[in-house]
Design a protein around this motif. Structure first.
Motif, PDB file in Angstrom:
ATOM      1  N   TYR A  81       0.908  -1.295   0.014  1.00 15.33           N
ATOM      2  CA  TYR A  81       0.082  -0.017   0.042  1.00 15.33           C
ATOM      3  C   TYR A  81       0.896   1.418  -0.051  1.00 15.33           C
ATOM      4  O   TYR A  81       0.570   2.232  -0.434  1.00 15.33           O
ATOM      5  CB  TYR A  81      -0.966  -0.050   1.191  1.00 15.33           C
ATOM      6  CG  TYR A  81      -1.418   1.355   1.611  1.00 15.33           C
ATOM      7  CD1 TYR A  81      -2.640   1.717   0.793  1.00 15.33           C
ATOM      8  CD2 TYR A  81      -1.039   1.998   2.999  1.00 15.33           C
ATOM      9  CE1 TYR A  81      -3.276   2.828   1.551  1.00 15.33           C
ATOM     10  CE2 TYR A  81      -1.425   3.070   3.237  1.00 15.33           C
ATOM     11  CZ  TYR A  81      -2.597   3.602   2.670  1.00 15.33           C
ATOM     12  OH  TYR A  81      -3.170   4.651   3.247  1.00 15.33           O
ATOM     13  N   GLY A 155      -2.883   8.546   6.343  1.00 14.91           N
ATOM     14  CA  GLY A 155      -3.906   7.304   6.666  1.00 14.91           C
ATOM     15  C   GLY A 155      -4.545   7.209   7.928  1.00 14.91           C
ATOM     16  O   GLY A 155      -4.642   6.459   8.249  1.00 14.91           O
ATOM     17  N   VAL A 168      -7.738   9.062   3.119  1.00 15.96           N
ATOM     18  CA  VAL A 168      -8.854   9.036   1.990  1.00 15.96           C
ATOM     19  C   VAL A 168     -10.122   9.047   2.755  1.00 15.96           C
ATOM     20  O   VAL A 168     -10.416   8.581   3.816  1.00 15.96           O
ATOM     21  CB  VAL A 168      -8.586   7.553   1.522  1.00 15.96           C
ATOM     22  CG1 VAL A 168      -8.911   6.522   2.386  1.00 15.96           C
ATOM     23  CG2 VAL A 168      -9.129   7.475   0.063  1.00 15.96           C
ATOM     24  N   ASN A 170     -12.763   7.289   3.351  1.00 18.12           N
ATOM     25  CA  ASN A 170     -13.130   5.941   3.702  1.00 18.12           C
ATOM     26  C   ASN A 170     -14.800   5.569   3.523  1.00 18.12           C
ATOM     27  O   ASN A 170     -15.129   4.586   2.875  1.00 18.12           O
ATOM     28  CB  ASN A 170     -12.927   5.441   4.973  1.00 18.12           C
ATOM     29  CG  ASN A 170     -11.379   5.058   4.917  1.00 18.12           C
ATOM     30  OD1 ASN A 170     -11.051   4.365   4.256  1.00 18.12           O
ATOM     31  ND2 ASN A 170     -10.779   5.535   6.021  1.00 18.12           N
ATOM     32  N   GLY A 173     -15.673   5.846  -0.271  1.00 13.95           N
ATOM     33  CA  GLY A 173     -15.125   4.718  -0.814  1.00 13.95           C
ATOM     34  C   GLY A 173     -16.111   3.565  -0.696  1.00 13.95           C
ATOM     35  O   GLY A 173     -16.339   2.820  -1.644  1.00 13.95           O
ATOM     36  N   ASP A 200      -9.641   3.108  10.156  1.00 21.13           N
ATOM     37  CA  ASP A 200     -10.435   3.125   8.650  1.00 21.13           C
ATOM     38  C   ASP A 200     -11.706   2.261   8.987  1.00 21.13           C
ATOM     39  O   ASP A 200     -12.636   2.426   8.039  1.00 21.13           O
ATOM     40  CB  ASP A 200      -9.422   2.492   7.526  1.00 21.13           C
ATOM     41  CG  ASP A 200      -8.204   3.262   7.475  1.00 21.13           C
ATOM     42  OD1 ASP A 200      -8.402   4.477   7.258  1.00 21.13           O
ATOM     43  OD2 ASP A 200      -7.118   2.397   6.956  1.00 21.13           O
ATOM     44  N   ASP A 261      -9.739  -4.751   2.573  1.00 23.48           N
ATOM     45  CA  ASP A 261      -9.066  -4.186   1.534  1.00 23.48           C
ATOM     46  C   ASP A 261      -8.647  -5.491   0.644  1.00 23.48           C
ATOM     47  O   ASP A 261      -9.010  -6.550   0.565  1.00 23.48           O
ATOM     48  CB  ASP A 261      -7.813  -3.714   2.379  1.00 23.48           C
ATOM     49  CG  ASP A 261      -7.006  -4.881   3.242  1.00 23.48           C
ATOM     50  OD1 ASP A 261      -7.321  -6.141   2.876  1.00 23.48           O
ATOM     51  OD2 ASP A 261      -6.306  -4.433   3.881  1.00 23.48           O
ATOM     52  N   ASP A 289      -8.384  -0.119  -1.803  1.00 25.79           N
ATOM     53  CA  ASP A 289      -6.841   0.148  -1.806  1.00 25.79           C
ATOM     54  C   ASP A 289      -6.473   0.497  -3.276  1.00 25.79           C
ATOM     55  O   ASP A 289      -5.928   1.386  -3.714  1.00 25.79           O
ATOM     56  CB  ASP A 289      -5.970  -0.495  -1.233  1.00 25.79           C
ATOM     57  CG  ASP A 289      -5.914  -0.634   0.378  1.00 25.79           C
ATOM     58  OD1 ASP A 289      -6.877   0.449   0.751  1.00 25.79           O
ATOM     59  OD2 ASP A 289      -5.342  -1.299   1.212  1.00 25.79           O
ATOM     60  N   ARG A 305     -10.040   2.648  -5.665  1.00 19.94           N
ATOM     61  CA  ARG A 305      -8.451   3.222  -5.791  1.00 19.94           C
ATOM     62  C   ARG A 305      -8.398   4.298  -4.851  1.00 19.94           C
ATOM     63  O   ARG A 305      -8.986   5.167  -4.897  1.00 19.94           O
ATOM     64  CB  ARG A 305      -8.257   3.549  -7.187  1.00 19.94           C
ATOM     65  CG  ARG A 305      -6.798   4.263  -7.149  1.00 19.94           C
ATOM     66  CD  ARG A 305      -6.614   4.440  -8.671  1.00 19.94           C
ATOM     67  NE  ARG A 305      -6.805   3.459  -9.326  1.00 19.94           N
ATOM     68  CZ  ARG A 305      -7.480   3.447 -10.606  1.00 19.94           C
ATOM     69  NH1 ARG A 305      -7.867   4.593 -10.886  1.00 19.94           N
ATOM     70  NH2 ARG A 305      -7.636   2.414 -11.307  1.00 19.94           N
ATOM     71  N   GLN A 306      -7.395   4.018  -3.868  1.00 17.16           N
ATOM     72  CA  GLN A 306      -6.937   5.219  -3.050  1.00 17.16           C
ATOM     73  C   GLN A 306      -6.049   6.205  -3.873  1.00 17.16           C
ATOM     74  O   GLN A 306      -5.272   5.487  -4.652  1.00 17.16           O
ATOM     75  CB  GLN A 306      -6.221   4.652  -1.818  1.00 17.16           C
ATOM     76  CG  GLN A 306      -7.089   4.077  -0.992  1.00 17.16           C
ATOM     77  CD  GLN A 306      -6.551   4.151   0.567  1.00 17.16           C
ATOM     78  OE1 GLN A 306      -6.161   5.423   0.996  1.00 17.16           O
ATOM     79  NE2 GLN A 306      -6.677   3.009   1.404  1.00 17.16           N
ATOM     80  N   MET A 308      -3.084   7.278  -4.261  1.00 21.54           N
ATOM     81  CA  MET A 308      -1.963   7.141  -3.441  1.00 21.54           C
ATOM     82  C   MET A 308      -1.098   8.420  -3.568  1.00 21.54           C
ATOM     83  O   MET A 308      -0.549   8.943  -2.792  1.00 21.54           O
ATOM     84  CB  MET A 308      -1.258   5.858  -3.486  1.00 21.54           C
ATOM     85  CG  MET A 308      -2.525   4.690  -3.233  1.00 21.54           C
ATOM     86  SD  MET A 308      -1.839   3.502  -2.396  1.00 21.54           S
ATOM     87  CE  MET A 308      -2.587   2.099  -3.500  1.00 21.54           C
ATOM     88  N   PRO A 341     -11.771   8.814  -3.008  1.00 21.48           N
ATOM     89  CA  PRO A 341     -11.248   7.695  -3.765  1.00 21.48           C
ATOM     90  C   PRO A 341     -11.968   7.371  -4.915  1.00 21.48           C
ATOM     91  O   PRO A 341     -13.025   8.140  -5.369  1.00 21.48           O
ATOM     92  CB  PRO A 341     -11.472   6.499  -2.645  1.00 21.48           C
ATOM     93  CG  PRO A 341     -12.565   6.879  -2.202  1.00 21.48           C
ATOM     94  CD  PRO A 341     -12.388   8.465  -1.879  1.00 21.48           C
TER      95      PRO A 341
END
Lengths: 353, 353
Positions: A81, A155, A168, A170, A173, A200, A261, A289, A305-306, A308, A341
């Motif tokens: 990650y 995070g 993110v 959450n 998402g 999360d 995840d 993730d 998709r985070q 990142m 996300p």
DNA sequence: TCCCGAAGTTCGATTTAAATG
DNA sequence: GCATTTAAATCGAACTTCGGG
């Protein structure tokens, strides 16, 4: 002739015929440089280049009290990650000529403390902490706060006003994920939730619940299981596998599974395969993730998709702003950013016939 | 009362009642410290602890000309192959109290040059280069050689006597792989070889050829394809997929496939699945490297495990030896180490019925 | 007063040479 | 000469102050 290659500013001064003061002013383009005629500048620059002068950063830092470095602490580098986040950080810092000093805490409290000490000893000008797994507790936060340099945590949602955070969203998402399954016609959906202590977990479940409430989707408690606590990212594979076996054993039919995840999803797919259930023919699976392995899994994993790289870049930019704030003696308070996300549809989900 | 928290050695001197010279000698446990009576030491140490003294590393390094850092250059951090190597490096350096300064070159020549410059400017005492992909050419080597600090390269065989190297024994690894397939009864084996310019490719193929010769195994040229050149580790997935499609299209039957590396193997498995061929029921597949994803792939991938942590640790130890050599003015020549990989049997291979 | 440049001080440690009893 | 301690020089750059035109 072997040159010892320790050219100092005085050598450049001698070579160019000016004093070291002038050389320093010119090469750093300091405020006073505006008084110095171009001819002088040219000669100094030529001399510096000719000698291959490289300023001694120890001396420079000692005097200027700046290191041009940013400490980055990762809680587990082998977790897939985090490498993309690191890339985002790196690219942003690179543009601003800050050097990241990356340490891997390996989920050990003692390493965290020692590395934090090392980084502060080396006078990093800011700190980015990538809390990709558990154990970010009060003590850690306290240690960070007393360091009194700009700090941002990725995070982990924070309510402090000393440490910034980038996370993110959450809830959204998870909303996207169930929504996707719902739109494909799935109504009997199994869930493997995150461990309770992981920050999360709650918002993701909240996203699912609010979606369920607004659409009338029924959440069957017999199809909901929780991952156990753990520090090891790999172990969520094992756990995903075991929990999915358990779900199958319950004989409660489900046509889709949403995993906490991606790695958990991989474990789930393994268990389904073992039981003779194909993905997505017999059961759709969605992760969270979008680690690199998702795209080359068989089947390619549909996931959330985070962003990142963007998260890393944002953290780096916040930290740079923080440094500038300190330099200009502005009082800058912590900010908390939540990035959206997006759904990445691949081949592990499909609509019900 | 707010203390500015910049305690210098002089503060400790004042507090303890001795001179800064003595303080320095005691706290560093320098040679002269053996003349200093325990009582004095105690008082100084107590004063230092009481004030929370932390030496200024810039000043120290400026004077002592030592940084206690090691530069680490990775060619692509997102490549799953490298994080375990980094962990090996990190753990070894950590024990010796060296701080790794990690840079991600992202396969760009310009970044390589800039980061090398940055690291040298920061006076890293040694360099570890993780050449996990292409483009380690003459120029790069020349740049490294002229840096004149202990340097070791991981993943690339060298014949220089200035830069050390640590690599895996590719020939034996490939030998293990075919041997495994052969012992399972496979005789019609397809091969996806590495790109020609990649240093690992030739020895691996050599291992296969020598095994074939010694056992009489026939290598069918129509079942042998090569990966194209590329800098992107992900692209070997695509390439593995395409080449396997090509193999299938040729209608030349094969019961096993040996891929150049794990990611290529993942691509191959995808192509086989697409064609309705199950692994390992219809075709066994073996990879090389043992990246983390192997163990949670479906099916778990049989592969050749590179001893990544050990390679990283060895590189770090070589570099530390090198630093000690420099300090003691010993002339140390480069060493080249080749570590044996091992077969990791999982579920992507099985014996012919 | 404005422009240009230099001399000298400072940052905080290590190290050398020397002074004390 | 020996054990114990220290004043002063040093590392290399940046900054402060000052002087001459």
């Amino acid at each position: 002739m072997v040159k010892t290659s320790v050219i100092t500013i005085r050598d450049v001064a001698k070579e160019s015929g000016f004093s070291s003061t002038t050389v320093s002013i010119v090469l750093n383009n300091a405020p006073l440089a505006r008084y110095i005629p171009p001819a002088t500048k040219k000669r100094i620059e030529k001399a510096a280049k000719k000698l291959g002068y490289r300023p001694n950063l120890f001396a420079r830092s000692l005097r200027s009290k700046r290191s041009h470095t940013v400490g980055v602490m990762v809680f587990d580098m082998t977790d897939p990650y985090c490498t993309l986040i690191l890339r985002g950080i790196e690219n942003s810092l690179y543009q601003s000529s800050y050097l990241p000093i990356l340490t891997d805490v390996q989920n050990e409290r003692s390493r965290f403390e020692r590395y934090l000490e090392m980084l502060l000893d080396r006078r990093v000008e800011a700190l980015i902490v990538l809390a990709n797994w558990l154990f970010v507790d009060i003590d850690v936060l306290a240690d960070l706060e007393k360091s009194s340099i700009p700090t941002v945590m990725i995070g982990r949602e924070l309510r402090t006003d000393t440490v910034s955070s980038v996370i993110v969203d959450n809830e959204i998402g998870a909303h996207f994920a169930v929504e996707h399954l719902y739109q494909l016609g799935h109504r009997k959906i199994a869930f493997i939730r995150g461990p309770k202590t992981l920050a999360d977990s709650a918002p993701r479940w909240q996203g699912i619940r609010s979606f369920a409430k607004s659409t009338g989707l029924e959440l069957d408690p017999r199809l909901i299981l929780d991952l156990p606590e753990s520090q090891d990212p790999i172990s969520s594979f094992e756990a995903g596998y075991k929990l999915t076996e358990e779900l199958i054993k319950r004989k409660r039919p489900f046509t889709a599974l949403m995993a906490f995840d991606d790695v958990t999803a991989f474990g789930a797919i393994r268990a389904l395969a073992k039981a003779g259930l194909r993905v997505p023919e017999h059961c759709s699976v969605i992760g969270f993730d979008d680690v690199a392995a998702c795209s080359f899994y068989t089947p390619p994993l549909t996931t959330i998709r985070q962003p990142m790289e963007a998260m890393g870049a944002m953290a780096a930019n916040l930290v740079i702003e923080g440094i500038n704030g300190v330099l200009e003696k502005r009082e800058i308070s912590a900010v908390h950013r939540k990035l959206a996300p997006e759904l990445a549809v691949r081949e592990s989900t499909r609509s019900l016939p």
